[in-house]
Design a protein around this motif. Sequence first.
Motif, PDB file in Angstrom:
ATOM      1  N   HIS A 195       1.343   1.147  15.125  1.00  0.00           N
ATOM      2  CA  HIS A 195       2.152   1.576  13.611  1.00  0.00           C
ATOM      3  C   HIS A 195       1.547   3.047  13.484  1.00  0.00           C
ATOM      4  O   HIS A 195      -0.168   3.245  12.924  1.00  0.00           O
ATOM      5  CB  HIS A 195       2.982   0.957  13.067  1.00  0.00           C
ATOM      6  N   SER A 196       1.833   3.547  12.940  1.00  0.00           N
ATOM      7  CA  SER A 196       1.584   5.083  11.995  1.00  0.00           C
ATOM      8  C   SER A 196       1.163   4.476  10.640  1.00  0.00           C
ATOM      9  O   SER A 196       2.122   3.464  10.383  1.00  0.00           O
ATOM     10  CB  SER A 196       2.853   5.914  12.052  1.00  0.00           C
ATOM     11  N   PRO A 197       0.546   4.921  10.165  1.00  0.00           N
ATOM     12  CA  PRO A 197       0.194   4.410   8.834  1.00  0.00           C
ATOM     13  C   PRO A 197       1.236   5.295   7.881  1.00  0.00           C
ATOM     14  O   PRO A 197       1.306   4.664   6.793  1.00  0.00           O
ATOM     15  CB  PRO A 197      -1.247   5.266   8.524  1.00  0.00           C
ATOM     16  N   SER A 198       2.056   5.750   8.334  1.00  0.00           N
ATOM     17  CA  SER A 198       3.196   6.288   7.333  1.00  0.00           C
ATOM     18  C   SER A 198       4.214   5.202   7.617  1.00  0.00           C
ATOM     19  O   SER A 198       5.173   5.366   7.178  1.00  0.00           O
ATOM     20  CB  SER A 198       3.715   7.434   7.579  1.00  0.00           C
ATOM     21  N   ASP A 199       4.505   4.380   8.122  1.00  0.00           N
ATOM     22  CA  ASP A 199       5.312   3.370   8.799  1.00  0.00           C
ATOM     23  C   ASP A 199       5.847   2.152   7.902  1.00  0.00           C
ATOM     24  O   ASP A 199       4.965   1.555   7.598  1.00  0.00           O
ATOM     25  CB  ASP A 199       5.124   2.610  10.822  1.00  0.00           C
ATOM     26  N   PRO A 200       6.533   2.569   7.020  1.00  0.00           N
ATOM     27  CA  PRO A 200       7.594   2.186   5.950  1.00  0.00           C
ATOM     28  C   PRO A 200       6.729   0.096   6.261  1.00  0.00           C
ATOM     29  O   PRO A 200       7.028  -0.428   5.576  1.00  0.00           O
ATOM     30  CB  PRO A 200       7.976   1.902   5.660  1.00  0.00           C
ATOM     31  N   MET A 201       7.354  -0.538   7.956  1.00  0.00           N
ATOM     32  CA  MET A 201       7.454  -1.759   8.070  1.00  0.00           C
ATOM     33  C   MET A 201       6.331  -2.361   8.220  1.00  0.00           C
ATOM     34  O   MET A 201       6.062  -3.570   8.267  1.00  0.00           O
ATOM     35  CB  MET A 201       8.328  -2.075   9.576  1.00  0.00           C
ATOM     36  N   ALA A 202       5.686  -1.246   8.605  1.00  0.00           N
ATOM     37  CA  ALA A 202       4.112  -1.501   9.121  1.00  0.00           C
ATOM     38  C   ALA A 202       3.469  -1.994   7.422  1.00  0.00           C
ATOM     39  O   ALA A 202       2.290  -3.145   7.395  1.00  0.00           O
ATOM     40  CB  ALA A 202       3.097  -0.720   9.308  1.00  0.00           C
ATOM     41  N   THR A 203       3.645  -1.297   6.802  1.00  0.00           N
ATOM     42  CA  THR A 203       3.336  -1.489   5.259  1.00  0.00           C
ATOM     43  C   THR A 203       3.664  -2.618   4.691  1.00  0.00           C
ATOM     44  O   THR A 203       2.558  -3.145   4.205  1.00  0.00           O
ATOM     45  CB  THR A 203       3.024  -0.016   4.397  1.00  0.00           C
ATOM     46  N   LEU A 204       4.759  -3.241   4.498  1.00  0.00           N
ATOM     47  CA  LEU A 204       5.787  -4.154   3.995  1.00  0.00           C
ATOM     48  C   LEU A 204       4.877  -5.092   5.054  1.00  0.00           C
ATOM     49  O   LEU A 204       4.195  -6.656   4.172  1.00  0.00           O
ATOM     50  CB  LEU A 204       6.891  -4.254   4.410  1.00  0.00           C
ATOM     51  N   TYR A 205       4.529  -5.191   5.938  1.00  0.00           N
ATOM     52  CA  TYR A 205       4.344  -6.033   7.470  1.00  0.00           C
ATOM     53  C   TYR A 205       2.989  -6.702   6.790  1.00  0.00           C
ATOM     54  O   TYR A 205       2.804  -7.815   5.948  1.00  0.00           O
ATOM     55  CB  TYR A 205       4.124  -5.857   8.400  1.00  0.00           C
ATOM     56  N   CYS A 206       1.923  -5.298   6.011  1.00  0.00           N
ATOM     57  CA  CYS A 206       0.483  -6.139   6.618  1.00  0.00           C
ATOM     58  C   CYS A 206       0.277  -6.438   4.490  1.00  0.00           C
ATOM     59  O   CYS A 206      -0.428  -7.737   4.089  1.00  0.00           O
ATOM     60  CB  CYS A 206       0.256  -4.806   5.991  1.00  0.00           C
ATOM     61  N   GLU A 207       1.470  -6.481   3.542  1.00  0.00           N
ATOM     62  CA  GLU A 207       1.363  -6.967   2.512  1.00  0.00           C
ATOM     63  C   GLU A 207       1.895  -8.128   1.879  1.00  0.00           C
ATOM     64  O   GLU A 207       1.152  -9.231   1.803  1.00  0.00           O
ATOM     65  CB  GLU A 207       2.247  -5.328   0.967  1.00  0.00           C
ATOM     66  N   GLY A 208       3.582  -8.151   3.040  1.00  0.00           N
ATOM     67  CA  GLY A 208       3.226  -9.640   3.409  1.00  0.00           C
ATOM     68  C   GLY A 208       2.850 -10.915   3.498  1.00  0.00           C
ATOM     69  O   GLY A 208       2.377 -11.454   3.212  1.00  0.00           O
ATOM     70  N   ARG A 209       2.031  -9.848   4.746  1.00  0.00           N
ATOM     71  CA  ARG A 209       0.931 -10.767   5.136  1.00  0.00           C
ATOM     72  C   ARG A 209      -0.149 -11.799   4.478  1.00  0.00           C
ATOM     73  O   ARG A 209      -0.749 -12.858   4.583  1.00  0.00           O
ATOM     74  CB  ARG A 209       0.448 -10.144   6.651  1.00  0.00           C
ATOM     75  N   HIS A 210      -0.869 -10.112   3.702  1.00  0.00           N
ATOM     76  CA  HIS A 210      -2.217 -10.661   2.320  1.00  0.00           C
ATOM     77  C   HIS A 210      -0.902 -11.697   1.957  1.00  0.00           C
ATOM     78  O   HIS A 210      -1.940 -12.716   1.159  1.00  0.00           O
ATOM     79  CB  HIS A 210      -2.437  -9.044   1.689  1.00  0.00           C
ATOM     80  N   THR A 211       0.138 -11.810   0.948  1.00  0.00           N
ATOM     81  CA  THR A 211       0.624 -12.310   0.460  1.00  0.00           C
ATOM     82  C   THR A 211       0.765 -13.988   0.450  1.00  0.00           C
ATOM     83  O   THR A 211       0.732 -14.298  -0.014  1.00  0.00           O
ATOM     84  CB  THR A 211       2.163 -11.848  -0.296  1.00  0.00           C
ATOM     85  N   PHE A 212       1.002 -13.636   1.684  1.00  0.00           N
ATOM     86  CA  PHE A 212       1.029 -15.641   3.115  1.00  0.00           C
ATOM     87  C   PHE A 212      -0.516 -16.020   2.334  1.00  0.00           C
ATOM     88  O   PHE A 212      -0.603 -16.914   2.399  1.00  0.00           O
ATOM     89  CB  PHE A 212       1.913 -15.287   4.207  1.00  0.00           C
ATOM     90  N   ILE A 213      -1.699 -15.329   3.065  1.00  0.00           N
ATOM     91  CA  ILE A 213      -2.378 -15.430   3.177  1.00  0.00           C
ATOM     92  C   ILE A 213      -2.624 -16.307   2.242  1.00  0.00           C
ATOM     93  O   ILE A 213      -3.308 -16.735   1.657  1.00  0.00           O
ATOM     94  CB  ILE A 213      -3.111 -14.831   3.892  1.00  0.00           C
ATOM     95  N   ASP A 214      -2.560 -15.640   0.994  1.00  0.00           N
ATOM     96  CA  ASP A 214      -3.289 -16.033  -0.335  1.00  0.00           C
ATOM     97  C   ASP A 214      -2.824 -17.257  -0.600  1.00  0.00           C
ATOM     98  O   ASP A 214      -2.873 -18.041  -1.895  1.00  0.00           O
ATOM     99  CB  ASP A 214      -2.530 -14.904  -1.650  1.00  0.00           C
ATOM    100  N   LEU A 215      -1.028 -17.657  -0.248  1.00  0.00           N
ATOM    101  CA  LEU A 215      -0.539 -18.498  -0.184  1.00  0.00           C
ATOM    102  C   LEU A 215      -0.548 -19.960   0.300  1.00  0.00           C
ATOM    103  O   LEU A 215       0.109 -20.612  -0.007  1.00  0.00           O
ATOM    104  CB  LEU A 215       0.937 -18.855  -0.414  1.00  0.00           C
ATOM    105  N   VAL A 216      -1.196 -19.263   1.504  1.00  0.00           N
ATOM    106  CA  VAL A 216      -0.990 -20.766   2.453  1.00  0.00           C
ATOM    107  C   VAL A 216      -2.449 -20.502   2.645  1.00  0.00           C
ATOM    108  O   VAL A 216      -2.816 -19.352   3.339  1.00  0.00           O
ATOM    109  CB  VAL A 216      -0.255 -20.389   3.307  1.00  0.00           C
ATOM    110  N   PRO A 217      -3.223 -21.277   3.217  1.00  0.00           N
ATOM    111  CA  PRO A 217      -4.732 -21.378   3.685  1.00  0.00           C
ATOM    112  C   PRO A 217      -5.404 -20.451   4.090  1.00  0.00           C
ATOM    113  O   PRO A 217      -6.162 -19.815   4.985  1.00  0.00           O
ATOM    114  CB  PRO A 217      -5.349 -22.650   2.916  1.00  0.00           C
TER     115      PRO A 217
END
Length: 218
Positions: free
Chosen positions: A4-26
């Motif tokens: 995705h392009s850096p400005s893609d809002p879905m890509a941004t949400l996915y990156c943020e969500g993935r980071h959150t999930f990894i924080d919650l689940v080792p």
Amino acid sequence: MNHHSPSDPMATLYCEGRHTFIDLVPDGGSRLDALFHTAPAMGELAVGVVYGHLHARPGLDPRLREAVSFAAIVASGMVGPPLSVHLKTGLASGLAPGELTEVLLQASAFAGFPRAVSAADQLNRLFADAGLASPPPAPPREVAQAFCGLVREGRPPMPLSEAVKRHLCRAERLALFATSASAVVVECFDGIDTDPQALLHLNVEGETVVSVALFKAH
């Protein structure tokens, strides 16, 4: 995963969500990669919406949000990865194991027993895999409520300051709120007052209150 392009809002949400999930689940990163290996776009959508957008909304605290998610999963009859994932994220967000089984019980009255029984069967395995006691200790609010009842009966199960005993015994009503898997806040009210006369913080370990702190007193 699609690029995705850096400005893609879905890509941004996915990156943020993935980071959150990894924080919650080792093992969150490898778990997501394995789960959505065949359909990476589905992973981007699901993780972006649930953990990138919804999880960050300030309207609900993480414990309540996970409790709602867990109940919805039970109600929908999903007993595969969603139940396993939200058991882990629920625990990581501060829900006690006993609270999760209480949510299951509550959901059974509305979702129906067949779905709830299927979820209970999977919880047997999930608790065993996670090394959790089965059945789990009573939820922290239940432990705190029993503790307060003993104090109000004049039978405190541990040494307490006179101020703590006075507020618990004189209060006409108590309001108890679990704030984590090991903490409960108790508000002590007189009459119809809407402002508590005292605010107590109880630390709970297993089925025992181990400490009480008086935070506010009029």
